[in-house]
Design a protein around this motif. Structure first.
Motif, PDB file in Angstrom:
ATOM      1  N   ASN A 110      52.298  39.462  38.161  1.00 24.60           N
ATOM      2  CA  ASN A 110      52.305  40.830  37.657  1.00 24.60           C
ATOM      3  C   ASN A 110      52.669  40.815  36.180  1.00 24.60           C
ATOM      4  O   ASN A 110      53.836  40.795  35.798  1.00 24.60           O
ATOM      5  N   ASN A 111      51.634  40.766  35.351  1.00 28.25           N
ATOM      6  CA  ASN A 111      51.765  40.728  33.900  1.00 28.25           C
ATOM      7  C   ASN A 111      52.505  39.488  33.415  1.00 28.25           C
ATOM      8  O   ASN A 111      53.256  39.536  32.441  1.00 28.25           O
ATOM      9  N   ILE A 112      52.355  38.370  34.116  1.00 31.40           N
ATOM     10  CA  ILE A 112      52.817  37.082  33.638  1.00 31.40           C
ATOM     11  C   ILE A 112      51.597  36.170  33.593  1.00 31.40           C
ATOM     12  O   ILE A 112      50.578  36.474  34.212  1.00 31.40           O
ATOM     13  N   PRO A 113      51.645  35.079  32.832  1.00 26.44           N
ATOM     14  CA  PRO A 113      50.457  34.215  32.735  1.00 26.44           C
ATOM     15  C   PRO A 113      49.923  33.822  34.113  1.00 26.44           C
ATOM     16  O   PRO A 113      50.673  33.394  34.991  1.00 26.44           O
ATOM     17  N   ILE A 114      48.640  33.986  34.292  1.00 31.62           N
ATOM     18  CA  ILE A 114      48.004  33.720  35.576  1.00 31.62           C
ATOM     19  C   ILE A 114      47.482  32.288  35.611  1.00 31.62           C
ATOM     20  O   ILE A 114      46.799  31.840  34.690  1.00 31.62           O
ATOM     21  N   ASP A 115      47.810  31.575  36.672  1.00 24.23           N
ATOM     22  CA  ASP A 115      47.331  30.220  36.878  1.00 24.23           C
ATOM     23  C   ASP A 115      45.961  30.300  37.552  1.00 24.23           C
ATOM     24  O   ASP A 115      45.850  30.339  38.779  1.00 24.23           O
ATOM     25  N   ASP A 158      53.517  44.652  46.286  1.00 22.69           N
ATOM     26  CA  ASP A 158      53.712  43.793  47.450  1.00 22.69           C
ATOM     27  C   ASP A 158      52.759  44.116  48.597  1.00 22.69           C
ATOM     28  O   ASP A 158      52.939  43.630  49.707  1.00 22.69           O
ATOM     29  N   ILE A 159      51.760  44.941  48.322  1.00 18.41           N
ATOM     30  CA  ILE A 159      50.833  45.306  49.387  1.00 18.41           C
ATOM     31  C   ILE A 159      49.617  44.383  49.427  1.00 18.41           C
ATOM     32  O   ILE A 159      48.839  44.426  50.374  1.00 18.41           O
ATOM     33  N   PHE A 160      49.454  43.561  48.385  1.00 15.23           N
ATOM     34  CA  PHE A 160      48.356  42.603  48.350  1.00 15.23           C
ATOM     35  C   PHE A 160      48.876  41.210  48.680  1.00 15.23           C
ATOM     36  O   PHE A 160      50.009  40.855  48.328  1.00 15.23           O
ATOM     37  N   THR A 161      48.039  40.403  49.299  1.00 13.35           N
ATOM     38  CA  THR A 161      48.414  39.012  49.545  1.00 13.35           C
ATOM     39  C   THR A 161      48.594  38.269  48.231  1.00 13.35           C
ATOM     40  O   THR A 161      49.539  37.500  48.056  1.00 13.35           O
ATOM     41  N   HIS A 162      47.683  38.516  47.314  1.00 13.20           N
ATOM     42  CA  HIS A 162      47.732  37.917  45.979  1.00 13.20           C
ATOM     43  C   HIS A 162      47.532  39.041  44.965  1.00 13.20           C
ATOM     44  O   HIS A 162      46.503  39.722  45.000  1.00 13.20           O
ATOM     45  N   ASN A 163      48.482  39.230  44.082  1.00  9.88           N
ATOM     46  CA  ASN A 163      48.427  40.338  43.138  1.00  9.88           C
ATOM     47  C   ASN A 163      48.366  39.807  41.713  1.00  9.88           C
ATOM     48  O   ASN A 163      49.340  39.251  41.200  1.00  9.88           O
ATOM     49  N   LEU A 164      47.213  39.951  41.061  1.00  9.73           N
ATOM     50  CA  LEU A 164      46.999  39.423  39.717  1.00  9.73           C
ATOM     51  C   LEU A 164      46.830  40.585  38.754  1.00  9.73           C
ATOM     52  O   LEU A 164      45.797  41.263  38.760  1.00  9.73           O
ATOM     53  N   VAL A 165      47.837  40.838  37.940  1.00 10.67           N
ATOM     54  CA  VAL A 165      47.809  41.954  37.004  1.00 10.67           C
ATOM     55  C   VAL A 165      48.093  41.443  35.599  1.00 10.67           C
ATOM     56  O   VAL A 165      49.109  40.777  35.374  1.00 10.67           O
ATOM     57  N   ASP A 166      47.198  41.743  34.681  1.00 13.99           N
ATOM     58  CA  ASP A 166      47.381  41.381  33.273  1.00 13.99           C
ATOM     59  C   ASP A 166      47.221  42.643  32.434  1.00 13.99           C
ATOM     60  O   ASP A 166      46.104  43.072  32.142  1.00 13.99           O
ATOM     61  N   LEU A 167      48.349  43.253  32.067  1.00 14.15           N
ATOM     62  CA  LEU A 167      48.306  44.509  31.311  1.00 14.15           C
ATOM     63  C   LEU A 167      47.747  44.317  29.907  1.00 14.15           C
ATOM     64  O   LEU A 167      47.354  45.291  29.261  1.00 14.15           O
ATOM     65  N   SER A 168      47.710  43.087  29.426  1.00  8.46           N
ATOM     66  CA  SER A 168      47.201  42.831  28.079  1.00  8.46           C
ATOM     67  C   SER A 168      45.686  42.704  28.045  1.00  8.46           C
ATOM     68  O   SER A 168      45.080  42.717  26.966  1.00  8.46           O
ATOM     69  N   ALA A 169      45.063  42.587  29.209  1.00 12.03           N
ATOM     70  CA  ALA A 169      43.604  42.434  29.266  1.00 12.03           C
ATOM     71  C   ALA A 169      42.922  43.753  28.921  1.00 12.03           C
ATOM     72  O   ALA A 169      43.281  44.803  29.462  1.00 12.03           O
ATOM     73  N   ALA A 170      41.948  43.720  28.050  1.00  5.94           N
ATOM     74  CA  ALA A 170      41.223  44.931  27.661  1.00  5.94           C
ATOM     75  C   ALA A 170      40.437  45.510  28.828  1.00  5.94           C
ATOM     76  O   ALA A 170      40.229  46.720  28.908  1.00  5.94           O
ATOM     77  N   ALA A 171      40.015  44.653  29.733  1.00  7.31           N
ATOM     78  CA  ALA A 171      39.236  45.081  30.893  1.00  7.31           C
ATOM     79  C   ALA A 171      39.477  44.085  32.019  1.00  7.31           C
ATOM     80  O   ALA A 171      39.802  42.918  31.772  1.00  7.31           O
TER      81      ALA A 171
END
Length: 342
Positions: free
Chosen positions: A4-9, A129-142
């Motif tokens: 959640n808004n941390i670097p995604i592996d 916490d409702i997703f099995t895997h939650n990938l959020v990058d608030l810095s991404a333009a899209a």
């Protein structure tokens, strides 16, 4: 797994996706270019890799995005048609949703079969916490930028297939306002260059989305512009799209897209607010800011959310009762910001 808004592996994410044989892709109701383009961008990669993959959305495909559907890849959810396949899905990938409930009846289907979910999004989520895997990058333009990042890893430096790039370009172009919003960064232009090098007809995509207005849309535009309201010395401009206006113009929901962005271009207007009557007891609001005032706080106070300068909410209550509450909430938030209290 929660990023959640941390670097995604993306290597780890590739491992999860690679293990899934049957994959459903979906996005929010009333889908936009980012959600649809992200779906299309990943779909063609997964098909090339031999996955059993389908794009199943709650809403039908808006006409301006039909160019993404030359292979008839977009489907609208129908329990009687899809559940026999859906119950055996290994992974559901959800794009750009903002809020899980925005995939509507698909929530019940996913829960019923206990399916593994992966959220890929650039919107903040109240519940992660409702997703099995939650990938959020608030810095991404899209969200499409995140799909691009994934494909760069998953394809191990092999060129991204042209059909995927067409979807990714659609996602990035629409969510950056054709590269003119403040979220536009170097990466957006790098993606655009790669798309041009691959032969994507970017001018054609622009024309199909933005130069393809129906006559009903133009008629509806005339209706609301004749009654545009201004508050706070013109800093806030708001307007209503009622069911009666929609009927008079013979308009559809897709005709309404982009009206808030247009009103925001008026000189002196910092925030544009659309109040769109959808049923007997609810209406949707859409907020757009030039950047001086944040608007997701307004949306949150009304039960919604979104980005700092682009947000929305679904409001329960009839149009007459809801309008004053919505406008007062918007005015109060903007006034607080004007006074420097936040």
């Amino acid at each position: 797994m929660h990023f959640n808004n941390i670097p995604i592996d993306w290597n780890a994410i590739h491992g999860i996706i690679d293990e899934a044989d049957t994959i459903m892709l979906t996005t929010h109701e009333n889908p936009d270019g980012d959600g649809l383009g992200s779906e299309s961008g990943l779909y063609y990669h997964l098909i090339e890799k031999g996955k059993d993959v389908r794009i199943i959305n709650y809403s039908s495909l808006p006409s301006e995005y039909e160019y993404l559907n030359s292979d008839s890849i977009f489907e609208s959810y129908d329990e009687s048609i899809h559940d026999a396949w859906l119950k055996n899905v290994d992974l559901v990938i959800i794009f750009d949703v903002g809020d899980y409930v925005r995939i509507r009846t698909l929530v019940s289907a996913i829960d019923k079969y206990g399916l593994q979910t992966m959220n890929i999004d650039h919107h903040p989520h109240v519940k992660d916490d409702i997703f099995t895997h939650n990938l959020v990058d608030l810095s991404a333009a899209a969200t499409g930028c995140m799909v691009y990042d994934y494909l760069k890893v998953a394809r191990n430096n092999e060129p991204i297939v042209k059909n995927s790039l067409e979807g990714i370009y659609t996602a990035v172009m629409t969510d950056t306002g054709c590269f003119k919003y403040s979220n536009t960064d170097n990466k957006c232009h790098e993606i655009a260059i790669e798309c041009l090098d691959a032969g994507i007809e970017t001018h054609t995509i622009y024309q199909r989305i933005y130069e393809n207005s129906t006559r009903s849309r133009i008629k509806l535009m005339g209706e609301f512009l004749s009654d545009l309201r201004y508050e706070l010395d013109g800093s806030l401009a708001w307007f209503i799209i009622s069911k009666d206006m929609m009927k008079k113009a013979n308009a559809t929901k897709s005709d309404v897209e982009g009206f808030s962005d247009m009103v925001r271009t008026i000189s002196g207007v910092e925030v544009a607010l659309m109040i769109f009557e959808q049923g007997k007891s609810n209406c949707r609001i859409n907020l757009r800011s030039k950047g001086k005032y944040i608007v997701n706080d307004i949306a949150r106070r009304l039960g919604g959310g979104g980005h700092a300068y682009a947000a929305g909410a679904l409001i329960e209550g009839n149009l007459g009762d809801a309008t004053q509450q919505i406008v007062n909430t918007a005015k109060k938030s903007i006034q607080i910001q004007m006074n420097g209290d936040i």
